[in-house]
Design a protein around this motif. Sequence first.
Motif, PDB file in Angstrom:
ATOM      1  N   ALA A  70       0.836  -1.200   0.000  1.00  0.00           N
ATOM      2  CA  ALA A  70       0.000   0.000   0.000  1.00  0.00           C
ATOM      3  C   ALA A  70       0.875   1.258   0.000  1.00  0.00           C
ATOM      4  O   ALA A  70       0.602   2.217  -0.732  1.00  0.00           O
ATOM      5  CB  ALA A  70      -0.935  -0.003   1.202  1.00  0.00           C
ATOM      6  N   LEU A  71       1.928   1.238   0.798  1.00  0.00           N
ATOM      7  CA  LEU A  71       2.861   2.363   0.848  1.00  0.00           C
ATOM      8  C   LEU A  71       3.580   2.531  -0.489  1.00  0.00           C
ATOM      9  O   LEU A  71       3.735   3.649  -0.984  1.00  0.00           O
ATOM     10  CB  LEU A  71       3.868   2.149   1.977  1.00  0.00           C
ATOM     11  N   LEU A  72       3.980   1.429  -1.091  1.00  0.00           N
ATOM     12  CA  LEU A  72       4.627   1.470  -2.398  1.00  0.00           C
ATOM     13  C   LEU A  72       3.696   2.079  -3.443  1.00  0.00           C
ATOM     14  O   LEU A  72       4.101   2.960  -4.218  1.00  0.00           O
ATOM     15  CB  LEU A  72       5.048   0.067  -2.824  1.00  0.00           C
ATOM     16  N   ALA A  73       2.443   1.660  -3.472  1.00  0.00           N
ATOM     17  CA  ALA A  73       1.478   2.193  -4.426  1.00  0.00           C
ATOM     18  C   ALA A  73       1.229   3.680  -4.196  1.00  0.00           C
ATOM     19  O   ALA A  73       1.110   4.456  -5.156  1.00  0.00           O
ATOM     20  CB  ALA A  73       0.167   1.415  -4.333  1.00  0.00           C
ATOM     21  N   GLU A  74       1.185   4.089  -2.932  1.00  0.00           N
ATOM     22  CA  GLU A  74       0.964   5.499  -2.616  1.00  0.00           C
ATOM     23  C   GLU A  74       2.119   6.369  -3.101  1.00  0.00           C
ATOM     24  O   GLU A  74       1.919   7.401  -3.735  1.00  0.00           O
ATOM     25  CB  GLU A  74       0.764   5.667  -1.107  1.00  0.00           C
ATOM     26  N   VAL A  75       3.350   5.940  -2.808  1.00  0.00           N
ATOM     27  CA  VAL A  75       4.525   6.700  -3.238  1.00  0.00           C
ATOM     28  C   VAL A  75       4.623   6.716  -4.762  1.00  0.00           C
ATOM     29  O   VAL A  75       4.912   7.751  -5.359  1.00  0.00           O
ATOM     30  CB  VAL A  75       5.815   6.122  -2.605  1.00  0.00           C
ATOM     31  N   ALA A  76       4.356   5.577  -5.397  1.00  0.00           N
ATOM     32  CA  ALA A  76       4.406   5.510  -6.861  1.00  0.00           C
ATOM     33  C   ALA A  76       3.397   6.473  -7.486  1.00  0.00           C
ATOM     34  O   ALA A  76       3.706   7.149  -8.469  1.00  0.00           O
ATOM     35  CB  ALA A  76       4.148   4.086  -7.332  1.00  0.00           C
ATOM     36  N   ALA A  77       2.209   6.543  -6.911  1.00  0.00           N
ATOM     37  CA  ALA A  77       1.192   7.448  -7.439  1.00  0.00           C
ATOM     38  C   ALA A  77       1.599   8.910  -7.250  1.00  0.00           C
ATOM     39  O   ALA A  77       1.408   9.737  -8.145  1.00  0.00           O
ATOM     40  CB  ALA A  77      -0.150   7.180  -6.761  1.00  0.00           C
ATOM     41  N   LEU A  78       2.163   9.238  -6.101  1.00  0.00           N
ATOM     42  CA  LEU A  78       2.596  10.614  -5.840  1.00  0.00           C
ATOM     43  C   LEU A  78       3.711  11.041  -6.785  1.00  0.00           C
ATOM     44  O   LEU A  78       3.782  12.203  -7.189  1.00  0.00           O
ATOM     45  CB  LEU A  78       3.060  10.768  -4.384  1.00  0.00           C
ATOM     46  N   GLU A  79       4.601  10.118  -7.126  1.00  0.00           N
ATOM     47  CA  GLU A  79       5.722  10.437  -8.011  1.00  0.00           C
ATOM     48  C   GLU A  79       5.410  10.167  -9.478  1.00  0.00           C
ATOM     49  O   GLU A  79       6.256  10.361 -10.335  1.00  0.00           O
ATOM     50  CB  GLU A  79       6.955   9.642  -7.583  1.00  0.00           C
ATOM     51  N   GLU A  80       4.195   9.681  -9.743  1.00  0.00           N
ATOM     52  CA  GLU A  80       3.767   9.339 -11.095  1.00  0.00           C
ATOM     53  C   GLU A  80       4.750   8.378 -11.767  1.00  0.00           C
ATOM     54  O   GLU A  80       5.191   8.569 -12.891  1.00  0.00           O
ATOM     55  CB  GLU A  80       3.561  10.601 -11.938  1.00  0.00           C
ATOM     56  N   ARG A  81       5.114   7.335 -11.028  1.00  0.00           N
ATOM     57  CA  ARG A  81       5.990   6.277 -11.512  1.00  0.00           C
ATOM     58  C   ARG A  81       5.274   4.945 -11.368  1.00  0.00           C
ATOM     59  O   ARG A  81       4.301   4.832 -10.646  1.00  0.00           O
ATOM     60  CB  ARG A  81       7.286   6.213 -10.700  1.00  0.00           C
ATOM     61  N   SER A  82       5.833   3.918 -12.008  1.00  0.00           N
ATOM     62  CA  SER A  82       5.275   2.581 -11.839  1.00  0.00           C
ATOM     63  C   SER A  82       5.704   2.027 -10.487  1.00  0.00           C
ATOM     64  O   SER A  82       6.657   2.518  -9.873  1.00  0.00           O
ATOM     65  CB  SER A  82       5.769   1.657 -12.956  1.00  0.00           C
ATOM     66  N   VAL A  88      12.383  -0.233  -7.195  1.00  0.00           N
ATOM     67  CA  VAL A  88      13.819  -0.287  -7.509  1.00  0.00           C
ATOM     68  C   VAL A  88      14.525   0.929  -6.923  1.00  0.00           C
ATOM     69  O   VAL A  88      15.603   0.823  -6.331  1.00  0.00           O
ATOM     70  CB  VAL A  88      14.049  -0.392  -9.037  1.00  0.00           C
ATOM     71  N   ARG A  89      13.901   2.091  -7.059  1.00  0.00           N
ATOM     72  CA  ARG A  89      14.491   3.322  -6.507  1.00  0.00           C
ATOM     73  C   ARG A  89      14.597   3.240  -4.979  1.00  0.00           C
ATOM     74  O   ARG A  89      15.626   3.588  -4.393  1.00  0.00           O
ATOM     75  CB  ARG A  89      13.617   4.502  -6.923  1.00  0.00           C
ATOM     76  N   ALA A  90      13.543   2.775  -4.328  1.00  0.00           N
ATOM     77  CA  ALA A  90      13.548   2.644  -2.867  1.00  0.00           C
ATOM     78  C   ALA A  90      14.574   1.611  -2.410  1.00  0.00           C
ATOM     79  O   ALA A  90      15.275   1.812  -1.409  1.00  0.00           O
ATOM     80  CB  ALA A  90      12.154   2.260  -2.368  1.00  0.00           C
ATOM     81  N   LEU A  91      14.675   0.511  -3.147  1.00  0.00           N
ATOM     82  CA  LEU A  91      15.644  -0.525  -2.802  1.00  0.00           C
ATOM     83  C   LEU A  91      17.066   0.014  -2.911  1.00  0.00           C
ATOM     84  O   LEU A  91      17.900  -0.196  -2.029  1.00  0.00           O
ATOM     85  CB  LEU A  91      15.462  -1.739  -3.709  1.00  0.00           C
ATOM     86  N   ARG A  92      17.351   0.737  -3.995  1.00  0.00           N
ATOM     87  CA  ARG A  92      18.680   1.313  -4.180  1.00  0.00           C
ATOM     88  C   ARG A  92      19.023   2.290  -3.050  1.00  0.00           C
ATOM     89  O   ARG A  92      20.093   2.224  -2.454  1.00  0.00           O
ATOM     90  CB  ARG A  92      18.785   2.024  -5.523  1.00  0.00           C
TER      91      ARG A  92
END
Length: 106
Positions: A70-82, A88-92
């Motif tokens: 849910a957190l991943l989907a929220e951040v992805a939506a805010l940044e307009e990324r998949s 991958v960005r968070a993992l790095r």
Amino acid sequence: MAIRKRPSGRKVDEAAIEAFASAAESDNSGKDYSPVQSQPARRGRVPSSGWPDNVARSLLVRYPDPELPALLAEVAALEERSNNATAVRALRRGLEILLDEAKSRR
């Protein structure tokens, strides 16, 4: 003429996925278990694809609870990324922080 749905190329067997995930999470204290040693990538061995032989191209992640996806989907939506690009960005970023922390403890 009626239009039919195209059959999917792959049928996903949920039971097989769950069995695989459960086996990955289980305590592998069996007789034949030998832990895999992590090895750094060899510099001279890069096949024509440009990817080293001993480096995995993907990782299956099983979430411990519904909060992370849910957190991943929220951040992805805010940044307009998949979700994949965000993960991958968070993992790095997370691994860079963990590496810096580990180096500072030495």
